[in-house]
Design an enzyme around this catalytic site. Structure first.
Site, short mmCIF file in Angstrom:
data_model
loop_
_atom_site.label_atom_id
_atom_site.label_comp_id
_atom_site.label_asym_id
_atom_site.label_seq_id
_atom_site.Cartn_x
_atom_site.Cartn_y
_atom_site.Cartn_z
N LYS A 1 0.87 -1.19 0.00
CA LYS A 1 0.00 0.00 0.00
C LYS A 1 0.90 1.23 0.00
O LYS A 1 1.77 1.39 0.87
CB LYS A 1 -0.86 0.01 1.26
O1 G3P Z 1 -9.13 0.82 3.81
C1 G3P Z 1 -9.02 2.12 4.26
C2 G3P Z 1 -9.70 2.25 5.55
O2 G3P Z 1 -9.01 1.50 6.50
C3 G3P Z 1 -9.93 3.61 6.04
O3 G3P Z 1 -11.11 3.53 6.74
O4 G3P Z 1 -12.81 4.18 8.35
O5 G3P Z 1 -10.42 4.90 8.68
O6 G3P Z 1 -11.82 5.91 6.88
P1 G3P Z 1 -11.57 4.71 7.71
#
Ligand code: G3P
Length: 215
Positions: free
Chosen positions: A83
């Site tokens: 990533k």
């Molecule tokens: O895959 C990306 C994710 O982990 C981000 O999620 O909920 O932190 O915006 P969030």
């Protein structure tokens, strides 16, 4: 459509893997930090549970160090996907490592333009963050639709991972829009199962059965 689990929690991964619902796993520095375990150890353990892509994120901001980290992380297991954040340095790193056969999941994508750049540089996956766009009053799913259209216009070898999913509706919308993958947090995965009419219906079946045949 492929389901990835967006977590570094191995118990949750095993739980849903036993139902055949996990095609891959995505992690990020926040999710790894939440587990409080050694980064490489967790990622390695995940590769023993899931036979599919497992995303591990670089933690550098400059392209040279990103490339070094990508090379090191990809030695952990053949299924490791690196990533890399969507920055100019990140794009430079994608360009370098993708030519070496390292698969990249370009993360922190918030616009179709960024997704196009990532695909053009050689990213194998793009991760548009729909929930974080919703958080700032922008309809996150709109960019999934645009990115799908853009990638379908050409022959980039690049799949869409709908990321930053916050609700079952995001998963259903992603499926309707033809996103290749949804990376789903465990709590949202749980919610996908729920419908009150299923519970009410099952309860009635059990009670009717027991009223005649007993337990
Ligand atoms: O895959 C990306 C994710 O982990 C981000 O999620 O909920 O932190 O915006 P969030």
């Amino acid at each position: 459509m492929k389901f990835f689990l967006d977590t570094a929690n191995v118990e949750k991964i095993k739980y849903f893997a036993d139902m055949g619902l996990v095609d891959g796993v995505t992690t990020n520095p926040s999710l790894i930090a939440k587990e409080g375990r050694d980064f490489e150890e967790v990622v390695k353990e995940i590769t023993t549970i899931i036979d599919g892509p497992v995303s591990a994120e670089v933690t550098a901001l400059d392209s040279d160090t990103m490339v070094e980290q990508a090379r090191e992380l990809s030695k952990i297991h053949k299924n490791i996907v690196i990533k890399i954040p969507m920055t100019k340095e990140g794009i430079k790193a994608v360009h370098t490592v993708s030519k070496e056969g390292i698969k990249v999941n370009m993360t922190l994508i918030f616009s179709p333009a960024q997704a196009l750049l990532a695909a053009k540089a050689g990213a194998r996956y793009v991760s548009p963050f729909v929930g974080r766009l919703d958080d700032i009053s922008h309809i996150g799913m709109d960019i999934i639709e645009s990115i799908r259209l853009i990638l379908d216009n050409y022959d980039f070898n690049c799949e869409i991972i709908t990321a930053s999913i916050r609700s079952p509706l995001h998963v259903v919308d992603a499926a309707q829009m033809g996103a290749d993958i949804a990376t789903i947090p465990p709590d949202v995965m749980d919610k996908l199962f729920n419908h009150p009419l299923t519970d009410i219906g099952l309860d009635k079946f059990m009670k009717d059965w027991e009223s005649v045949f007993g337990k």
